[in-house]
Every structure is written in C-alpha cells, then in structure tokens.
Write an enzyme that holds these catalytic residues in place. Structure first.
Site, mmCIF file in Angstrom:
data_model
loop_
_atom_site.group_PDB
_atom_site.id
_atom_site.type_symbol
_atom_site.label_atom_id
_atom_site.label_comp_id
_atom_site.label_asym_id
_atom_site.label_seq_id
_atom_site.Cartn_x
_atom_site.Cartn_y
_atom_site.Cartn_z
ATOM 1 N N LYS A 1 -32.105 -56.717 48.994
ATOM 2 C CA LYS A 1 -33.299 -56.361 47.944
ATOM 3 C C LYS A 1 -34.649 -56.212 48.941
ATOM 4 O O LYS A 1 -34.981 -56.987 49.460
ATOM 5 C CB LYS A 1 -33.566 -57.661 47.194
ATOM 6 C CG LYS A 1 -34.647 -57.551 46.527
ATOM 7 C CD LYS A 1 -34.869 -58.603 45.173
ATOM 8 C CE LYS A 1 -36.021 -58.561 44.534
ATOM 9 N NZ LYS A 1 -35.848 -59.582 43.282
ATOM 10 N N LYS B 1 -31.266 -53.104 46.097
ATOM 11 C CA LYS B 1 -32.502 -52.825 44.907
ATOM 12 C C LYS B 1 -33.996 -52.561 45.710
ATOM 13 O O LYS B 1 -34.001 -53.260 46.800
ATOM 14 C CB LYS B 1 -32.622 -54.015 44.119
ATOM 15 C CG LYS B 1 -33.627 -54.389 43.339
ATOM 16 C CD LYS B 1 -33.759 -55.609 42.676
ATOM 17 C CE LYS B 1 -34.814 -55.774 41.988
ATOM 18 N NZ LYS B 1 -35.396 -57.040 41.561
HETATM 19 N N1 LIG Z 1 -36.915 -61.988 41.828
HETATM 20 C C1 LIG Z 1 -37.070 -61.647 40.575
HETATM 21 C C2 LIG Z 1 -36.810 -60.000 40.287
HETATM 22 N N2 LIG Z 1 -35.497 -59.782 39.575
HETATM 23 C C3 LIG Z 1 -35.626 -58.371 39.483
HETATM 24 C C4 LIG Z 1 -36.883 -57.871 39.974
HETATM 25 C C5 LIG Z 1 -37.326 -56.712 39.842
HETATM 26 C C6 LIG Z 1 -36.919 -55.686 38.595
HETATM 27 C C7 LIG Z 1 -37.483 -54.476 38.271
HETATM 28 O O1 LIG Z 1 -38.645 -54.238 38.898
HETATM 29 O O2 LIG Z 1 -37.079 -53.862 37.385
HETATM 30 C C8 LIG Z 1 -37.652 -59.070 40.439
HETATM 31 C C9 LIG Z 1 -38.789 -58.838 40.951
HETATM 32 C C10 LIG Z 1 -39.395 -59.309 42.390
HETATM 33 O O3 LIG Z 1 -38.685 -59.522 42.913
HETATM 34 O O4 LIG Z 1 -40.530 -59.386 42.524
#
Ligand SMILES: NCc1[nH]cc(CCC(=O)O)c1CC(=O)O
Ligand SMILES: [Mg+2]
Length: 353
Positions: free
Chosen positions: A221, A275
């Site tokens: 991520k 992601k």
């Molecule tokens: N940790 C939480 C999380 N889980 C999914 C997303 C993003 C999902 C999206 O942008 O659709 C995030 C945001 C982040 O890490 O700031």
C-alpha cells in the site's frame, strides 16, 4: 491506409472475388487485423474477461437511520446508515457480487488520540456486520483494519512524540480485528502498513478459535494522493496532520512491494492486495507472477473520482472508461478489484448477459 480506386479499401463495395484478383498494396502475410474483423471473431480470441465474481464493493457507513449522505468528491457514492447498508447488501446479492467492504464515518465525538472506538464491539462497523449477516449470511463481508477512521489525528496508528508507534499499534489492531471477526466479518483486511500486524492478527484469530476468518493484507500500500476523496468520505481529510510516508510505501518502489508481499504471505495472509490500482498495475503483475497468490487491487477513491468527474463533464464515456479500467486489472493479473464502480459494473455485466 491502402487506397484502391481512389478510395480506402474499407469503403470499397466490390465483391470478394474482385478483391482477390486485385493485388494488395502491401505484401503482408501476417495481418493481425483479421482477428479483429467482427465482434464474434474478437470474442473468440479475447484473453481476459471481467465477471461479477471479480468485484468487491466498498461501502461507507454513518450513524443514523434511513440516512444516505452524498460525498461531494465521489459523485454517485453515499454514506449509508446501517439499514441502508443492508439494502445495498441485498443489491450486491442480486448482482452476484461476492463480497462487500465496510468503511465507517465515525462521529467526531467518538474520535480520540488512541482510536478507542475501533475496539468497541458495538461500533458502527460491527453493528452493520451483524445486521447484514442476519439478513444475508451468504454475502462475504470484508472489514478494513486501521485506526484512521477513529483517531482525532487521522493517522492509522498510535502517536508518541510525533512518531507513529509500530508495535503498540499492532496490539490495538489485533483487538480491532477480533471485534470485527466476532461480529461476523469474513475477511480481515489490515490497511495500516504496520510491520508484523498480519502475524499478530492471525495469532489472535486462531487463539480465539476464529480459524476460518481470512486475512486479505493490504500488503503493498503506497502513500498516495489518490486517497483524497476517501479521507473526505470517512472525515479524516481535515484532521489529518502531516502525511503517511513513514508507514505507507514510496511510490518510486516496486522491489520493496515484493518484499512486503512476501512477508505478509509468510505471516499468514490468505490474499494480498496492491493499492492504489491503476497507477500500480506493474506492481500487480509482478506480485502475481512472483507469488501466484490470490491477488487483489484497490481502484481507490481518487481513481473513481477522476473517471466520474470526467464523465460528469462529458469529457469521456464514463461507462466505457469504467469497464476498460476494470478489465485492465484482470489483464495485469489481478484476481479481483475493490471498486466503487462495483454495482454499476455488475449491472452492465448482467445486462450484457
Ligand atoms: N487506512 C485506511 C484506508 N483504507 C483504505 C483507504 C483508501 C481507499 C480509497 O482511497 O478509496 C485508506 C486511506 C488511507 O490509507 O489514508
Ligand atoms: Mg508490511
């Protein structure tokens, strides 16, 4: 374009026999276009398909009853009260979408430095899981594990002296995962990027006898600008101080993604995720080729917003861009995609038969 009789070949109205006697302008044995000459021929050689089985549908939750709240930066996506989420779960069942994912907008009065509400067995996510499982036990439910919807500072972990604490955060994440799993969640999806959290969560689940609860690790991520609309949706955009670069990955790296994925697999992840999605399809391909694991990609909020905004302005054909973007994940090797387009795409797939 080859020209015959002063007109493009494509526009000639001559019979096939006449055509055969005419010598082509180019001496080509191989003409790849033959396989694209008609829809039936294209279908025969098509390498990848998108089906409703490939879709995971993320839903945003909010307290209340009979409530649907528009999210300005995600046109077409609403925050849903529990009863409305149950309605959407029914829609997912009808559309044969196998799994939904739940993300809460936590009331600001319930947020604190430690994200205490994350471990409340009666928090919004847990209540929604129970309500949906009661009506639709056969629908898969994925719950995100991270503290950002619950902390006053919008970070995914505990903070001391301006630093995100790893091991202390993992202890809280285990408790968060356990309340979700005990509420009936099928897939625990840690999105926090703390080190060692997959092993700790697996150990916690197994110790509690929750052997069948799966883990889908947000393994690679990235610290991304594409999460902007999501942070609006869960209400952490305004409160977030600084950025998440000390725990989420640097967008410049892909070898590191393989190391992260390898660790999460060794710690017990059943499925792994990359992601964001579209800007990281190269990483999806490397992960799939290297580990042959069930591999998912998250087409995140910013990717949704880009397509939805351009379509809303009439700058591109939104439906076609949606389907093309989802198919791209399959081509890159993904087994499935978390996407806010899931219901719309599933409707189109159903209409196509
Ligand atoms: N940790 C939480 C999380 N889980 C999914 C997303 C993003 C999902 C999206 O942008 O659709 C995030 C945001 C982040 O890490 O700031
Ligand atoms: Mg990791």
């Amino acid at each position: 374009m080859a020209i015959k009789y002063g007109r493009p070949i494509e526009l000639r109205e001559i019979s096939r026999r006449d055509g055969a006697t005419a010598s082509p302008a180019l001496d080509l044995t191989v003409r790849p276009r033959r396989n694209r000459k008609a829809e039936w021929a294209r279908r025969m050689v098509r390498e990848n398909v998108l089906t409703t089985d490939d879709l995971i549908w993320p839903l945003f939750l909010i307290d209340g009853n009979g409530k649907r709240e528009q999210i300005a930066s995600m046109p077409g996506v609403d925050r849903l009260s529990v009863d409305q989420a149950v309605r959407e779960a029914e829609r997912a069942m009808k559309l044969t979408i196998p799994c939904i994912a739940l993300f809460p907008y936590t009331d600001p009065s319930l947020r604190d430095e430690e994200g205490t509400e994350a471990t409340n067995p009666d928090n919004l996510v847990c209540r929604t899981v129970r309500a949906i499982k009661k009506e639709f036990p056969d629908l898969g439910i994925l719950c995100d594990v991270a503290l950002d919807p619950f902390t006053s500072h919008g970070h995914d972990g505990l903070i001391a002296d301006g630093k995100i604490l790893n091991d202390e955060t993992v202890a809280v994440l285990v408790r968060q995962a356990l309340v979700q799993a005990e509420a009936g969640c099928d897939i625990i999806a840690p999105s926090d990027m703390m080190d060692g959290r997959v092993a700790a969560i697996r150990e916690g689940l197994d110790r509690t006898g929750l052997l069948d609860v799966q883990i889908m690790a947000y393994a690679a991520k990235y610290a991304s600008a594409f999460y902007g609309p999501f942070r609006d949706a869960i209400g952490s955009a305004k409160t977030l101080t600084g950025d998440k670069r000390t725990y989420q990955m640097d967008s410049a790296n892909s070898d590191e993604a393989l190391r992260e994925v390898e660790l999460d697999i060794s710690e017990g992840a059943d499925m792994v995720m990359v992601k964001p999605g579209m800007p990281y399809l190269d990483v999806v391909r490397r992960v799939k080729d290297t580990f042959a694991m069930p591999t998912f990609a998250y087409q995140v909020s910013g990717e949704y917003a880009m397509i939805a905004a351009a379509a809303g302005n009439g700058w591109l054909d939104g439906d076609r861009a949606m389907m093309e973007s989802l198919l791209a994940f399959k081509r890159a090797g993904a087994d499935g995609v978390l996407s806010y387009f899931a219901p719309k795409a599933a409707e189109q797939l159903k209409a196509q038969g």
